[in-house]
Design a protein around this motif. Structure first.
Motif, PDB file in Angstrom:
ATOM      1  N   MET A 169       4.943   1.966   0.516  1.00  0.00           N
ATOM      2  CA  MET A 169       5.551   1.688   1.834  1.00  0.00           C
ATOM      3  C   MET A 169       4.631   2.270   2.896  1.00  0.00           C
ATOM      4  N   TYR A 170       4.704   1.738   4.100  1.00  0.00           N
ATOM      5  CA  TYR A 170       3.841   2.215   5.186  1.00  0.00           C
ATOM      6  C   TYR A 170       4.706   2.461   6.415  1.00  0.00           C
ATOM      7  N   GLY A 171       4.125   3.182   7.369  1.00  0.00           N
ATOM      8  CA  GLY A 171       4.772   3.314   8.668  1.00  0.00           C
ATOM      9  C   GLY A 171       5.972   4.237   8.690  1.00  0.00           C
ATOM     10  N   HIS A 172       6.747   4.125   9.761  1.00  0.00           N
ATOM     11  CA  HIS A 172       7.802   5.101  10.022  1.00  0.00           C
ATOM     12  C   HIS A 172       9.029   4.896   9.125  1.00  0.00           C
ATOM     13  N   PRO A 200       0.824  -1.218   0.000  1.00  0.00           N
ATOM     14  CA  PRO A 200       0.000   0.000   0.000  1.00  0.00           C
ATOM     15  C   PRO A 200       0.858   1.268   0.000  1.00  0.00           C
ATOM     16  N   ASN A 201       0.591   2.129  -0.948  1.00  0.00           N
ATOM     17  CA  ASN A 201       1.305   3.404  -1.069  1.00  0.00           C
ATOM     18  C   ASN A 201       2.803   3.207  -1.312  1.00  0.00           C
TER      19      ASN A 201
END
Lengths: 418, 418
Positions: free
Chosen positions: A28-31, A25-26
């Motif tokens: 990459m996700y998260g920090h 998703p997108n």
């Protein structure tokens, strides 16, 4: 005026990003999503050693993020890796824990002032969430007080009420106060109802993203402890980001305040996945009663890594050395900014520095400066505190400062002085 | 009448238990706590290899639990371990993910029928919780329907309402139905409110603890899918326990039903800590919008292990071989019980068998039988399904059956036939 050095191709990183956009998703996700950083950041890294990391295209960076905390003694530390490998060669994830679990619980109970027992999990969120569940089970109350803007992991109770996918009910038992503002804690108590406060959760110091870090006011820490004692509520220290890097005795040990529960993770095992919830004896029964388990929580190799990490940290005065390196970095950055006639704020404990620009409401200067750092081979975060480890010796810090000096040039060229 | 063989000392295990009681709540927590099992179970294991594990005193067991799922190709699998070690030698937990993350997402999107994208975490609970958050973010609704008695991890929404430390609000958005009972799903929808159902969560088959396992009724699976389509709710398959072991295409692929989201973990990486949330394209935006991250979620070595695990599973028809071994075990146990004139129920997919005694309301027979198995060197669970892996070949199953035969003797001596 210095310019960015010639850099090798970034074709591999760009190819991976393109493939990632199709199956993640997108992209990459998260920090660890770097898509909103300056262009010179890679999205994929291939290698780490000591204080340095390399991206998939072979670009080298001095690493001031230490994986956002987990790396304490440098990447790929030979002794830690050997300890983990020796345990893993026998057995890591089995039907029962290994003896390392008992040894590690004993070490933590000995080192961390308030701790009488330990439970282990994998990530910070596991143990911040668990700390709240244990406090609720012990007190048979519901409300949890936390500082507005603090990050206590991805449990819905700890997220901003507008966080997508969370419900009104998820947030119904969380009441916010202002960090270092005791009056606001008292107001939150009244809001929650004096007899329904299960816990007050605090980070050791204020280390929210986007703003200056702020040490805890000792009077605030003592006041929160007194409020908890008055109410019969539990004081929880979220030591996930600071623990072992700042103080192995626990987050508020330096100001003489002991919590009932503390949550640890990140740097415990120098990169091996591990989290710990530590508590005082009266909470042991509640801790045993709650439902808390995970397929990989009992893995022996990360516990072996933690035993070696803690031993090496103590033997080598790791905390003192990180502190000295951090002071050298913080003072160096302040001097550089002054020499460039630019106003910055360098905050945080020396082991977890952050530099923000004075007049930078949209963080354009931070983005430009951090991007120039990346272009010159220093990996740091534009708006989140950085992390030093014991691999950052004087020579490494001096090398960092050579490179950041060039980054100040870039910002001055683009934004001018001030 | 056979008796338990002479066993070496258990002094080390007992010593560790005593030390653990001083520093770990109740001496142990969670699903690896063996204190309520028969005395012949160890609490601490030291080693695993192939289909066998050894406790800290050197006792050997044929392992029918596979760490409650994670071990799929046998303990300490040389090729999987070599793949993980090769990646870890470069970099495991860095400031960015490694290329293995993209490769693994691509493989899962290819193998799992419904999946258009993947996100990774550490434990099953991470991704069952995340599946619900993503479904809520996508639908902007609150209610989640789940089968009474199903285990979907330790998120408070998925625990029984009486679970210590959870609040009324934690359970306010969970509505229960009966597994394989479509009418009860319709009733739950009415209870939740038709326009507020965010998701229906199901395990691939019914594998609740303490009861017989039950395959999904294809009409139930299709009916749940239709209800979700009618409401605009998301169908979530919790494949944490079954995924890859039963069907790499996904939990309800065999009955022709595709979910919107599926949660995977346990056996993905043959013991390395990893979890995956898989989803369809329309949910990608919601997945990118929610707050979901963890310090160790992006670790590259477990992803390298998963790539090798999945490749070996496919190349060697691992699922077919586990199934054949499981049928041999299940038929062997049924024959043994009949020969001993004892009534048992052997249930579950062959790769995840469970045997319960017919007239055993307090599980006294199960406890005695499993304890005798442990005494004879077979490690299985009295009331939770077991797990076979590809290391359980015909010879190993035959050795298991020799040992379980002796365990039936023990139960018959103590409880008689019937």
């Amino acid at each position: 005026v210095s310019t960015a050095p010639v850099r090798p191709s970034r074709a591999i990183d760009q190819g991976l990003r393109e493939r990632a956009r199709r199956v993640i998703p997108n992209g990459m996700y998260g920090h660890l999503n770097t898509s909103r950083f300056a262009d010179d950041y890679p999205q994929f890294l291939a290698r780490g050693e000591g204080a340095r990391v390399w991206d998939v295209d072979g670009r080298e960076f001095i690493d001031l993020m230490c994986t956002f905390g987990p790396i304490l003694l440098g990447h790929a530390h030979p002794e830690v890796d050997a300890a983990a490998a020796a345990t893993a060669a026998r057995g890591d994830v089995l039907n029962c824990p290994g003896p390392e679990m008992v040894e590690l619980a004993e070490v933590l109970v000995q080192e961390v002032e308030h701790a009488d027992w330990a439970m282990f999990a994998k990530n910070g969120s596991d143990v911040t969430n668990l700390s709240v569940v244990v406090a609720r089970a012990h007190t048979r109350r519901r409300k949890v007080l936390m500082a507005r803007g603090s990050y206590h992991g991805i449990g819905a109770w700890a997220l901003p009420p507008e966080s997508p996918g969370t419900t009104i009910e998820d947030h119904a038992n969380t009441v916010f106060f202002g960090y270092n503002d005791l009056d606001s804690v008292e107001a939150a108590v009244l809001d929650a109802g004096e007899d329904d406060v299960a816990a007050v959760v605090c980070t050791p110091h204020r280390h929210d993203v986007f703003i200056d870090q702020e040490p805890v006011d000792p009077a605030f820490a003592r006041g929160v402890r007194e409020i908890c004692d008055r109410l019969g509520a539990m004081l929880i220290i979220d030591d996930v980001r600071c623990g072992a890097r700042i103080d192995l005795r626990g987050g508020w040990a330096a100001v003489g305040v002991k919590p009932d529960l503390s949550a640890w993770s990140k740097s415990l095992a120098n990169g091996y996945p591990l989290a710990g919830l530590l508590g005082t004896a009266p909470l042991g029964e509640a801790a045993a009663a709650v439902t808390a388990t995970g397929s990989f929580w009992y893995a022996a190799a990360p516990m072996a890594a933690a035993l070696t990490t803690i031993r090496l940290l103590k033997e080598g005065d790791g905390i003192g050395r990180m502190r000295a390196s951090g002071i050298r970095l913080q003072e160096g950055l302040r001097a550089q900014a002054q020499a460039h006639d630019m106003a910055v704020r360098v905050t945080g404990p020396p082991q977890m520095p952050l530099m923000l620009f004075a007049d930078d409401p949209e963080f354009a200067r931070s983005l430009a400066w951090s991007g120039a750092c990346a272009a010159h081979g220093v990996y740091l975060h534009p708006v989140h505190n950085w992390f030093l480890g014991t691999a950052h010796d004087e020579a490494t810090i001096d090398e960092v400062l050579e490179r950041t000096d060039a980054a100040f040039d870039v910002v001055r060229e683009r934004f001018g002085t001030g």
